[in-house]
Design a protein around this motif. Sequence first.
Motif, short mmCIF file in Angstrom:
data_model
loop_
_atom_site.label_atom_id
_atom_site.label_comp_id
_atom_site.label_asym_id
_atom_site.label_seq_id
_atom_site.Cartn_x
_atom_site.Cartn_y
_atom_site.Cartn_z
N UNK A 1 0.72 -1.19 0.03
CA UNK A 1 0.13 -0.11 -0.23
C UNK A 1 0.95 1.18 0.06
N UNK A 2 2.10 1.35 0.64
CA UNK A 2 2.78 2.40 0.85
C UNK A 2 3.64 2.58 -0.56
N UNK B 1 1.16 9.02 -6.37
CA UNK B 1 1.47 10.40 -5.99
C UNK B 1 2.15 10.85 -7.46
N UNK B 2 3.05 9.98 -7.85
CA UNK B 2 4.10 10.62 -9.00
C UNK B 2 3.05 10.61 -10.34
N UNK C 1 -1.06 16.22 -13.88
CA UNK C 1 -1.07 17.58 -13.63
C UNK C 1 -0.27 18.33 -14.36
N UNK C 2 1.04 17.97 -14.74
CA UNK C 2 1.89 18.50 -15.60
C UNK C 2 1.55 18.64 -17.03
#
Length: 143
Positions: free
Chosen positions: A85-86, A93-94, A100-101
């Motif tokens: 999960x981590x 996230x990445x 977004x970029x």
Amino acid sequence: KKGIVELADLLLVNKADGELLTTARKTASDYRGAMTLLRQRVEGWETPPVLLVSARTGEGMDRVWEEICRFRRLITSNGELEAKRQRQARYWMWERVRDIIVARTKSDPVLRDQAANMEEALDCGWMSPRVAASELLQNLTSN
């Protein structure tokens, strides 16, 4: 690259009923043999089970659930589930940063034109991908 079977924690062979039962048994036997050649992915889960099931009759589904629960208990108790999960959270996230970029670049007319020009320069061999990415990111952050 790993194939799908190499990523499996449990393999199900469906259609284990009627005239296909013999074929399903042979397929399961072949998979069991192949699974012994793979490296152990999870401590304590040596060879992923290969089970026969029938979606039509429901045969074998109780055993499937038992194996799923057994695997879940194992990866919870040995910390593998939390570690996975981590890793997934960091991965996503990445991925979101990349999304977004790209979205900002495509939605801004100036950045979109710059990106198109850079793609053309890449196609012609006038610019390396590394330089193009650095310049585009610099332009993105200065906007």
